[in-house]
Design an enzyme around this catalytic site. Structure first.
Site, PDB file in Angstrom:
ATOM      1  N   HIS A 266       0.849  -1.203   0.000  1.00  0.00           N
ATOM      2  CA  HIS A 266       0.000   0.000   0.000  1.00  0.00           C
ATOM      3  C   HIS A 266       0.880   1.248   0.000  1.00  0.00           C
ATOM      4  O   HIS A 266       1.693   1.425  -0.894  1.00  0.00           O
ATOM      5  CB  HIS A 266      -0.945  -0.082   1.212  1.00  0.00           C
ATOM      6  N   HIS A 307      -2.236  -2.530  -9.457  1.00  0.00           N
ATOM      7  CA  HIS A 307      -3.208  -1.873  -8.589  1.00  0.00           C
ATOM      8  C   HIS A 307      -4.466  -2.721  -8.507  1.00  0.00           C
ATOM      9  O   HIS A 307      -4.855  -3.352  -9.488  1.00  0.00           O
ATOM     10  CB  HIS A 307      -3.566  -0.486  -9.146  1.00  0.00           C
ATOM     11  N   ASP A 365       2.760   5.386  -6.825  1.00  0.00           N
ATOM     12  CA  ASP A 365       4.026   5.335  -6.074  1.00  0.00           C
ATOM     13  C   ASP A 365       5.262   5.227  -6.964  1.00  0.00           C
ATOM     14  O   ASP A 365       6.389   5.302  -6.465  1.00  0.00           O
ATOM     15  CB  ASP A 365       3.989   4.124  -5.124  1.00  0.00           C
TER      16      ASP A 365
HETATM   17  C1  SDX Z   1      -1.377   2.076  -3.355  1.00  0.00           C
HETATM   18  O1  SDX Z   1      -6.125   0.675  -3.133  1.00  0.00           O
HETATM   19  C2  SDX Z   1      -5.641   1.847  -3.425  1.00  0.00           C
HETATM   20  O2  SDX Z   1      -6.281   2.719  -3.979  1.00  0.00           O
HETATM   21  C3  SDX Z   1      -4.182   2.027  -3.052  1.00  0.00           C
HETATM   22  C4  SDX Z   1      -3.538   3.350  -3.472  1.00  0.00           C
HETATM   23  C5  SDX Z   1      -4.146   4.537  -2.753  1.00  0.00           C
HETATM   24  O3  SDX Z   1      -4.003   5.664  -3.267  1.00  0.00           O
HETATM   25  O4  SDX Z   1      -4.679   4.363  -1.625  1.00  0.00           O
HETATM   26  O5  SDX Z   1      -3.686   3.533  -4.875  1.00  0.00           O
HETATM   27  C6  SDX Z   1      -2.056   3.386  -3.135  1.00  0.00           C
HETATM   28  O6  SDX Z   1      -1.316   1.291  -2.451  1.00  0.00           O
HETATM   29  C7  SDX Z   1      -0.866   1.746  -4.748  1.00  0.00           C
HETATM   30  C8  SDX Z   1      -0.272   0.306  -4.833  1.00  0.00           C
HETATM   31  C9  SDX Z   1       1.142   0.346  -4.258  1.00  0.00           C
HETATM   32  N1  SDX Z   1       1.689  -1.008  -4.182  1.00  0.00           N
HETATM   33  C10 SDX Z   1       2.702  -1.433  -4.967  1.00  0.00           C
HETATM   34  O7  SDX Z   1       3.155  -0.773  -5.906  1.00  0.00           O
HETATM   35  C11 SDX Z   1       3.240  -2.816  -4.609  1.00  0.00           C
HETATM   36  C12 SDX Z   1       3.378  -3.669  -5.881  1.00  0.00           C
HETATM   37  N2  SDX Z   1       1.991  -3.970  -6.374  1.00  0.00           N
HETATM   38  C13 SDX Z   1       1.424  -5.236  -5.953  1.00  0.00           C
HETATM   39  O8  SDX Z   1       1.798  -5.705  -4.693  1.00  0.00           O
HETATM   40  C14 SDX Z   1      -0.044  -5.381  -6.350  1.00  0.00           C
HETATM   41  O9  SDX Z   1      -0.162  -4.944  -7.646  1.00  0.00           O
HETATM   42  C15 SDX Z   1      -1.114  -4.698  -5.513  1.00  0.00           C
HETATM   43  C16 SDX Z   1      -1.017  -5.081  -4.089  1.00  0.00           C
HETATM   44  C17 SDX Z   1      -1.028  -3.216  -5.655  1.00  0.00           C
HETATM   45  C18 SDX Z   1      -2.468  -5.156  -6.064  1.00  0.00           C
HETATM   46  O10 SDX Z   1      -2.538  -6.492  -5.850  1.00  0.00           O
HETATM   47  P1  SDX Z   1      -3.869  -7.352  -6.229  1.00  0.00           P
HETATM   48  O11 SDX Z   1      -4.927  -6.479  -6.772  1.00  0.00           O
HETATM   49  O12 SDX Z   1      -4.225  -8.189  -5.042  1.00  0.00           O
HETATM   50  O13 SDX Z   1      -3.398  -8.166  -7.421  1.00  0.00           O
HETATM   51  P2  SDX Z   1      -2.837  -9.626  -7.306  1.00  0.00           P
HETATM   52  O14 SDX Z   1      -1.861  -9.713  -6.194  1.00  0.00           O
HETATM   53  O15 SDX Z   1      -4.005 -10.554  -7.305  1.00  0.00           O
HETATM   54  O16 SDX Z   1      -2.009  -9.766  -8.677  1.00  0.00           O
HETATM   55  C19 SDX Z   1      -2.639 -10.217  -9.851  1.00  0.00           C
HETATM   56  C20 SDX Z   1      -1.501 -10.864 -10.631  1.00  0.00           C
HETATM   57  C21 SDX Z   1      -0.707 -11.905  -9.813  1.00  0.00           C
HETATM   58  O17 SDX Z   1      -0.135 -12.800 -10.735  1.00  0.00           O
HETATM   59  P3  SDX Z   1      -0.896 -14.247 -11.035  1.00  0.00           P
HETATM   60  O18 SDX Z   1      -1.200 -14.864  -9.664  1.00  0.00           O
HETATM   61  O19 SDX Z   1      -2.146 -13.881 -11.804  1.00  0.00           O
HETATM   62  O20 SDX Z   1       0.102 -15.045 -11.824  1.00  0.00           O
HETATM   63  O21 SDX Z   1      -0.531  -9.844 -10.993  1.00  0.00           O
HETATM   64  C22 SDX Z   1       0.706 -10.146 -10.357  1.00  0.00           C
HETATM   65  C23 SDX Z   1       0.415 -11.109  -9.212  1.00  0.00           C
HETATM   66  O22 SDX Z   1       1.566 -11.909  -8.954  1.00  0.00           O
HETATM   67  N3  SDX Z   1       1.216  -8.856  -9.883  1.00  0.00           N
HETATM   68  C24 SDX Z   1       2.487  -8.468  -9.983  1.00  0.00           C
HETATM   69  C25 SDX Z   1       2.522  -7.167  -9.451  1.00  0.00           C
HETATM   70  N4  SDX Z   1       1.300  -6.809  -9.038  1.00  0.00           N
HETATM   71  C26 SDX Z   1       0.495  -7.854  -9.307  1.00  0.00           C
HETATM   72  N5  SDX Z   1       3.582  -9.096 -10.472  1.00  0.00           N
HETATM   73  C27 SDX Z   1       4.733  -8.402 -10.405  1.00  0.00           C
HETATM   74  N6  SDX Z   1       4.860  -7.133  -9.927  1.00  0.00           N
HETATM   75  C28 SDX Z   1       3.771  -6.492  -9.431  1.00  0.00           C
HETATM   76  N7  SDX Z   1       3.887  -5.260  -8.964  1.00  0.00           N
END
Ligand code: SDX
Length: 426
Positions: A266, A307, A365
């Site tokens: 997050h 996201h 971010d």
């Molecule tokens: C913020 O919610 C909000 O609005 C948050 C925010 C706000 O203003 O409040 O926008 C701020 O928190 C932005 C997000 C910051 N986080 C990061 O940048 C961390 C990296 N991102 C991930 O951890 C992830 O993308 C999340 C946590 C942001 C979202 O995760 P989800 O929606 O639960 O997605 P998921 O984990 O189910 O991923 C779907 C697929 C998976 O692969 P498969 O299982 O389908 O094979 O996408 C992959 C994940 O492994 N994946 C990534 C990835 N993000 C998702 N793979 C590599 N790198 C990534 N960053």
């Protein structure tokens, strides 16, 4: 009022369950599932991927189109034409202020920027190398001790005073966290300065010389505050609403939001992005990190990418990238090595099937940390800046929750543990 119905049939249940369907002003319809409990059923939605936890009129996101609206105004237009305090007014009141309203709002914020002198003693309990977010959670939560008996959360005026106190004091507390970590004296707020400039003065000013304003950096700082102000029912805002539903003191609720924001999934991602870019170190190493990000056996994720809601570009990331170019040009560091790595990383990821198929784009971010680093803010302060910015979103949602009849939030579960058994000594 529901003008549509959903009908559910469940194996083993004779009747067809009719559920009301509500339509908002925009966005997906919602199915009201509350009647399911009387049928002996719960819904199941770990991570709340498909759950509307509340009704709200503050912010709207269309993740498919990459749209973010505050009170109906697109974030791109607010970033271009507004400023953080004006957006604070908008989020709290649902309308942009008139010039007169804005003048009163800004003046009121300026008159609440100091913290009680006793607050300074809280810091001495921490080691100088304590993470500033750990200090922030503690000090903001401690604000409860100063106002817990002067706050009727059902009184709109009390809620407004609380909002002003938090908007005004978060920059002061954030700067105190930084000053404490570098062993410099706390800087008092200066009410002749604008919000972002005052924050930079409290961060980088000192008793030995006058602080010199850089309007480009102050504008960039204000833009960063504005872009992080609110984002619908994200994890930290949902935490604040849930904490608020028990009737907890709003300062304690905001402290719970700060705690939830800290996680690298997050708000902690901005700090993690910089750490990742520094770990990559050179463009020649990017392919190795992309490979790791795609490896299901490797827990590494591309920080600043992906996201829960956006399946398109995060509109804030586009504005942040433009601000990044402006700041680095102003500072004459267009060739910042980390920016070059970030831009190359973004280009490679956006062309890679793994990211394209999963609709993983840069989020808010991805570029913010490069700007903050260029302004001179240390990496461990990045999420503190996010918390400072998001306080208005948290308190707006907390206030919205308390401005209409409400119930304590209490989710249920799918239980898969042992059924009832009698105690027998092993
Ligand atoms: C913020 O919610 C909000 O609005 C948050 C925010 C706000 O203003 O409040 O926008 C701020 O928190 C932005 C997000 C910051 N986080 C990061 O940048 C961390 C990296 N991102 C991930 O951890 C992830 O993308 C999340 C946590 C942001 C979202 O995760 P989800 O929606 O639960 O997605 P998921 O984990 O189910 O991923 C779907 C697929 C998976 O692969 P498969 O299982 O389908 O094979 O996408 C992959 C994940 O492994 N994946 C990534 C990835 N993000 C998702 N793979 C590599 N790198 C990534 N960053």
């Amino acid at each position: 009022m529901a003008d549509k119905k959903a009908r559910l049939t469940v194996d083993g249940l004779e009747e067809v369950i009719e559920l009301p369907v509500y339509t908002g002003t925009t966005g997906p319809d919602v199915v009201d599932v509350r009647a399911l409990t009387s049928k002996g059923l719960f819904t199941y939605d770990p991570g709340f991927v498909s759950t509307a936890a509340c009704e709200s009129s503050i912010t709207y996101i269309d993740g498919t189109k990459g749209v973010l609206l505050h009170g109906g105004y697109p974030i791109e237009q607010l970033a271009e034409n507004s400023d953080y305090l004006e957006v604070c007014f908008l989020l709290l009141n649902g309308e942009l202020p008139t010039p007169e309203q804005k003048e009163v709002f800004v003046k009121t914020v300026k008159n609440h920027t100091m913290v009680h002198e006793q607050m300074t003693h809280f810091f001495n309990g921490f080691r100088r190398d304590a993470h500033p977010m750990a200090i922030m959670v503690a000090v903001v939560g401690a604000l409860s001790a100063f106002y817990h008996d002067s706050l009727d959360i059902d009184d709109a005026h009390h809620r407004e005073v609380c909002a002003f106190r938090l908007i005004a004091k978060m920059p002061t507390i954030a700067a105190m966290c930084y000053k404490y970590s570098i062993g410099q004296p706390f800087q008092y707020p200066r009410n002749e300065l604008d919000y972002a400039d005052n924050f930079l003065q409290m961060m980088f000013g000192n008793p030995c010389q006058d602080y010199v304003t850089n309007p480009v950096l102050a504008k960039a700082m204000d833009r960063i505050f504005l872009l992080h102000a609110d984002h619908e029912q994200n994890a930290s805002t949902s935490t604040v609403r849930l904490a608020g539903s028990s009737g907890a003191n709003p300062f304690a609720c905001i402290a719970s939001g700060i705690a939830a924001l800290w996680g690298p999934a997050h708000g902690g991602a901005n700090e993690a992005v910089l750490t990742m870019l520094q770990e990559i170190g050179d463009e020649s190493n990017i392919d190795e990190f992309i490979k790791r990000a795609k490896d299901p056996e490797d827990s590494f994720r591309l920080m600043g990418f992906g996201h829960r809601v956006y399946r398109n570009f995060d509109p804030r990331a586009k504005v942040m990238k433009q601000t990044c170019d402006e700041v680095l040009a102003e500072l004459g560091i267009e060739n910042d090595p980390l920016l070059k790595i970030a831009k190359r990383l973004e280009q490679i990821a956006l062309e890679d099937d793994y990211f394209i198929q999963r609709k993983l784009y840069p989020n808010v971010d991805f570029y913010s940390g490069i700007i903050l680093k260029a302004i001179g803010i240390p990496t461990n302060m990045f999420t503190v800046i996010f918390a400072l910015s998001r306080t208005i979103g948290w308190i707006s949602h907390w206030s919205e929750f308390h401005s209409s009849p409400n119930k304590i939030g209490r989710p249920r579960q799918l239980y898969t543990g042992p059924t009832k058994r009698d105690y027998e000594k092993k």
